[in-house]
Enzyme design. Structure first.
Site, short mmCIF file in Angstrom:
data_model
loop_
_atom_site.label_atom_id
_atom_site.label_comp_id
_atom_site.label_asym_id
_atom_site.label_seq_id
_atom_site.Cartn_x
_atom_site.Cartn_y
_atom_site.Cartn_z
N ARG A 5 0.82 -1.23 0.00
CA ARG A 5 0.00 0.00 0.00
C ARG A 5 0.85 1.28 0.00
O ARG A 5 0.50 2.28 0.62
CB ARG A 5 -0.96 0.05 1.19
CG ARG A 5 -2.00 -1.00 1.21
CD ARG A 5 -2.97 -0.91 0.02
NE ARG A 5 -3.84 -2.05 0.05
CZ ARG A 5 -3.48 -3.25 -0.42
NH1 ARG A 5 -2.32 -3.43 -1.01
NH2 ARG A 5 -4.32 -4.25 -0.35
N GLU A 50 -5.14 4.36 5.65
CA GLU A 50 -4.90 4.07 4.23
C GLU A 50 -5.49 5.21 3.39
O GLU A 50 -5.02 5.51 2.30
CB GLU A 50 -5.57 2.73 3.87
CG GLU A 50 -5.38 2.31 2.45
CD GLU A 50 -6.06 0.99 2.10
OE1 GLU A 50 -5.91 0.00 2.85
OE2 GLU A 50 -6.74 0.95 1.06
N SER A 62 -11.07 -0.02 2.91
CA SER A 62 -10.43 -0.23 4.22
C SER A 62 -9.85 1.10 4.67
O SER A 62 -9.07 1.72 3.94
CB SER A 62 -9.30 -1.25 4.11
OG SER A 62 -9.84 -2.48 3.70
C1 FAD Z 1 -15.77 0.09 -1.60
C2 FAD Z 1 -14.27 0.29 -1.74
C3 FAD Z 1 -13.43 -0.81 -1.86
C4 FAD Z 1 -12.03 -0.63 -2.01
N1 FAD Z 1 -11.24 -1.74 -2.12
C5 FAD Z 1 -9.90 -1.59 -2.26
C6 FAD Z 1 -9.06 -2.75 -2.37
O1 FAD Z 1 -9.51 -3.88 -2.38
N2 FAD Z 1 -7.72 -2.54 -2.52
C7 FAD Z 1 -7.18 -1.28 -2.55
O2 FAD Z 1 -5.95 -1.18 -2.69
N3 FAD Z 1 -7.96 -0.18 -2.45
C8 FAD Z 1 -9.30 -0.31 -2.30
N4 FAD Z 1 -10.10 0.81 -2.17
C9 FAD Z 1 -9.48 2.14 -2.15
C10 FAD Z 1 -9.52 2.90 -3.52
O3 FAD Z 1 -10.52 2.40 -4.34
C11 FAD Z 1 -8.20 2.84 -4.25
O4 FAD Z 1 -7.16 3.37 -3.46
C12 FAD Z 1 -8.23 3.59 -5.58
O5 FAD Z 1 -7.04 3.37 -6.29
C13 FAD Z 1 -8.44 5.11 -5.40
O6 FAD Z 1 -8.69 5.63 -6.69
P1 FAD Z 1 -9.40 7.04 -6.89
O7 FAD Z 1 -9.29 7.38 -8.32
O8 FAD Z 1 -10.76 7.00 -6.32
O9 FAD Z 1 -8.46 7.97 -6.03
P2 FAD Z 1 -8.90 9.27 -5.20
O10 FAD Z 1 -9.63 8.84 -3.98
O11 FAD Z 1 -9.56 10.26 -6.08
O12 FAD Z 1 -7.46 9.81 -4.77
C14 FAD Z 1 -6.66 9.07 -3.88
C15 FAD Z 1 -5.30 9.76 -3.76
O13 FAD Z 1 -4.64 9.70 -5.03
C16 FAD Z 1 -4.40 11.01 -5.53
N5 FAD Z 1 -4.61 10.94 -6.99
C17 FAD Z 1 -5.69 10.47 -7.65
N6 FAD Z 1 -5.47 10.48 -8.98
C18 FAD Z 1 -4.23 10.97 -9.16
C19 FAD Z 1 -3.41 11.24 -10.31
N7 FAD Z 1 -3.82 10.99 -11.57
N8 FAD Z 1 -2.17 11.75 -10.12
C20 FAD Z 1 -1.71 12.02 -8.87
N9 FAD Z 1 -2.44 11.80 -7.76
C21 FAD Z 1 -3.68 11.28 -7.90
C22 FAD Z 1 -5.36 11.92 -4.79
O14 FAD Z 1 -4.86 13.24 -4.72
C23 FAD Z 1 -5.42 11.25 -3.43
O15 FAD Z 1 -4.29 11.60 -2.67
C24 FAD Z 1 -11.49 0.67 -2.03
C25 FAD Z 1 -12.35 1.78 -1.91
C26 FAD Z 1 -13.72 1.59 -1.77
C27 FAD Z 1 -14.63 2.78 -1.66
#
Ligand code: FAD
Length: 336
Positions: free
Chosen positions: A160, A329, A238
């Site tokens: 992570r 996380e 999580s």
């Molecule tokens: C129901 C649920 C289940 C999940 N299950 C998992 C799992 O099984 N495993 C896991 O690892 N994660 C899981 N996650 C967490 C999450 O989905 C992941 O971390 C995902 O990669 C976040 O993507 P996002 O585009 O929504 O990021 P955001 O929430 O929009 O951003 C997260 C971080 O990344 C940064 N960011 C986003 N895009 C960029 C970019 N292009 N360049 C630079 N920085 C950027 C943001 O500034 C922020 O700091 C889960 C979340 C939910 C809600």
């Protein structure tokens, strides 16, 4: 003003002073560079599935990444070299890859968010991590004010974590290139619950589509697939990582995984449950998911503060009971 609650899966967060949607790479870089040269704070947003934004909102420029496109260069011997724009939907890409017979992301089915965020915390689930198939990450480096491509070995991927998380706010991820083999069978199944569901042994492979369906079914049971009808999924996944501690400090009965000599990863879910916090525990409008103790949810018109306080209750309970510090996380914006 744009309400950030409308752009996060926790559905909390106040207004952004500025909100832009970038649909091209040039626009994304320009918006970031212009904000940087005027000392305006920048929050890059993908699907908003791993952030908790304060009720006071974000004083600065929020840029939602909405660049799209998959570029595939395949050859029969080595499989595919696939470049995906940062704003593409992660699970859409997984579905596409499985449909094209590319192996390596099937256990990461159903994770919300964007492809661009996937390297940041090196998303992982059911025994595999995205870093296993990443070839390189193209970024806009805000420190050097230049487009910079990082090879897999430069990305410092770990559990992570990555260079992008360590040096948070330095790199804007523009696209991610994946190197994937072609095949009908998955990577070896390394997670017991998934092996049991599929009726295979650990280390076996299974058809790609069956693995995806199994992962999605298991995730649904745990409220880990976004579903507007199910408040247990109004979460950021999580909330805490599994803490890594000296092996002799791990509680005797807790599930652990060896990470290096003398160090183990301890189940954060076990720690929370065994420090007296049960599934469904309410704190105002926030609640621990009724299906998964690691998911903090917006049960009923929660505020961001209530979710933050609930996270602190979990932290304090685990600290008082086991002397172990839980790490978030989820990325927090607007909290001390
Ligand atoms: C129901 C649920 C289940 C999940 N299950 C998992 C799992 O099984 N495993 C896991 O690892 N994660 C899981 N996650 C967490 C999450 O989905 C992941 O971390 C995902 O990669 C976040 O993507 P996002 O585009 O929504 O990021 P955001 O929430 O929009 O951003 C997260 C971080 O990344 C940064 N960011 C986003 N895009 C960029 C970019 N292009 N360049 C630079 N920085 C950027 C943001 O500034 C922020 O700091 C889960 C979340 C939910 C809600």
């Amino acid at each position: 003003m744009t309400r950030l609650a409308d752009h996060t899966t926790l559905r909390v967060g106040g207004d952004a002073s500025e909100f832009y949607t970038a649909t091209s790479e040039a626009e994304l870089i320009e918006l970031v560079a212009e904000a940087d040269s005027n000392s305006i704070p920048v929050l890059i947003l993908g699907g908003g599935s791993n952030v908790l934004v304060a009720d006071s909102g974000y004083k600065g420029r929020v840029i939602k990444v909405a660049t799209k496109g998959i570029d595939e260069a395949s050859d029969a011997c080595s499989g595919g070299f696939i470049t995906v724009q940062a704003g593409d939907d992660w699970d859409g890409f997984v579905t596409w890859a499985i449909g094209r017979g590319f192996v390596g992301v099937e256990t990461l089915s159903g994770i919300p968010g964007s492809v661009g965020a996937s390297p940041i915390q090196n998303i992982g689930a059911y025994g595999h991590e995205v870093s296993e198939v990443i070839a390189r990450v193209r970024t806009f480096d805000r420190k050097e004010k230049a487009v910079k491509t990082l090879a897999l070995t430069d990305c410092r991927f770990g559990y992570r974590t990555s260079l992008f998380k360590e040096e948070s706010d330095r790199f804007v991820i523009l696209d991610v290139a994946f190197q994937m083999k072609n095949g009908e069978l998955s990577l070896p199944i390394q997670y017991q619950e998934l092996a049991t569901y599929l009726g295979v042994s650990l280390g076996d492979r299974a058809p790609l589509k069956e693995v995806r369906d199994a992962v999605v079914a298991i995730r649904k049971r745990k409220g880990m697939i976004l579903d507007s009808e199910d408040r247990d999924t109004y979460s950021a996944g999580s909330f805490f990582t599994n803490p890594i501690v000296d092996a002799d400090l791990a509680p005797k009965d807790s599930p652990t995984w060896k990470v290096s000599e003398g160090k183990v990863k301890v189940s954060a879910a076990w720690l929370i449950e065994n420090s007296g916090i049960e599934k469904g525990r309410r704190h105002g409008g926030a609640a621990i998911s009724s299906k998964h103790v690691l998911a903090l949810t917006n049960k009923e018109n929660a505020t961001a503060s209530e979710i933050y306080e609930l996270a602190n209750l979990c932290r304090a309970a685990v600290r008082d009971t086991f002397g172990i510090e839980l790490e978030s996380e989820v990325r927090l914006f607007g909290f001390a």
